[in-house]
Design a protein around this motif. Structure first.
Motif, mmCIF file in Angstrom:
data_model
loop_
_atom_site.group_PDB
_atom_site.id
_atom_site.type_symbol
_atom_site.label_atom_id
_atom_site.label_comp_id
_atom_site.label_asym_id
_atom_site.label_seq_id
_atom_site.Cartn_x
_atom_site.Cartn_y
_atom_site.Cartn_z
ATOM 1 N N UNK A 122 0.810 -1.219 0.000
ATOM 2 C CA UNK A 122 0.000 0.000 0.000
ATOM 3 C C UNK A 122 0.841 1.266 0.000
ATOM 4 N N UNK A 123 2.049 1.177 0.497
ATOM 5 C CA UNK A 123 2.922 2.351 0.544
ATOM 6 C C UNK A 123 3.661 2.575 -0.789
ATOM 7 N N UNK A 124 3.414 1.715 -1.758
ATOM 8 C CA UNK A 124 4.179 1.743 -2.992
ATOM 9 C C UNK A 124 4.159 3.061 -3.733
ATOM 10 N N UNK A 125 2.951 3.616 -3.937
ATOM 11 C CA UNK A 125 2.855 4.856 -4.709
ATOM 12 C C UNK A 125 3.537 6.020 -4.001
ATOM 13 N N UNK A 126 3.381 6.078 -2.672
ATOM 14 C CA UNK A 126 4.046 7.144 -1.902
ATOM 15 C C UNK A 126 5.563 7.010 -2.023
#
Length: 227
Positions: A122-126
């Motif tokens: 879930x933290x990938x795009x950030x």
């Protein structure tokens, strides 16, 4: 003027950023140095630490996207930093690259953002946004600006002449040189060449008063040859 630092752009934004028409790579060459510095050019792969920030566990396709994204980022920064000379055509060439290679750049974005999602969830795009920002910052230079702009301009012209879908080949051939150009380069000093030595000027005649007559003529018989 529009901000050309496009973080994490997708296919649609890549097309939107290409607001200039395709630019021919036949613009005037700009030479910043009398003697071109040696920036140690040579081929490089996406897994080489010199390319940019580490992306551990990446696949070959992801490393290729990483290499291409770093090249695009470097040329993007050059479009901002190298506007001091109109002969460089930094902005026009960069926008031409975005238009000419839009499909390949969009694919690289998709692959690279997919890497961060795969590895970080879930933290990938950030984290991808952070990666893009730090990549831009890594190309910012002041003391090495002339060398960086000269190399980036040359690469941009080559990229415009590169067939669609082959920009990664240019990245593999030129990224090492682009990174090395971030180290300040200076004009080389004069080189000793024994074949260019001139004879020194012959010594002046003696200044003793008895060696000159009242008309200011040198008395060679009395004081010897002047040379």
């Amino acid at each position: 003027m529009r901000n050309l630092l496009d973080k994490g752009v997708g296919a649609a934004m890549l097309a939107a950023c290409a607001f200039a028409a395709f630019v021919s790579p036949q613009s005037a060459s700009a030479q910043m140095f009398l003697a071109k510095p040696d920036f140690k050019p040579g081929p490089i792969t996406g897994s080489d630490p010199l390319v940019g920030l580490p992306i551990p566990g990446a696949t070959p396709a992801e490393y290729q996207a990483h290499l291409l994204w770093n090249l695009r980022s470097g040329l993007n920064v050059a479009a901002l930093q190298c506007q001091f000379s109109p002969f460089l055509r930094a902005v026009d060439n960069y926008n031409g690259i975005l238009a000419h290679h839009a499909v390949e750049l969009a694919a690289a974005y998709k692959v690279l953002s997919g890497y961060f999602k795969r590895v970080n969830g879930a933290k990938g795009l950030k984290l991808f946004d952070d990666y893009s920002t730090m990549t831009y910052n890594g190309f910012s230079t002041l003391q090495a600006q002339y060398g960086f702009c000269q190399v980036a301009t040359n690469i941009a012209k080559q990229a415009l002449a590169t067939p669609k879908g082959q920009l990664h080949v240019t990245a593999g051939a030129r990224m090492r040189e682009l990174r090395n150009s971030l180290v300040p380069a200076y004009e080389r000093g004069p080189v000793y060449n024994p074949h260019m030595i001139r004879f020194t000027q012959p010594p002046a005649p003696p200044l003793r008063a008895e060696c000159w007559n009242k008309k200011g003529r040198y008395l060679s018989k009395k004081c010897g040859a002047a040379v």
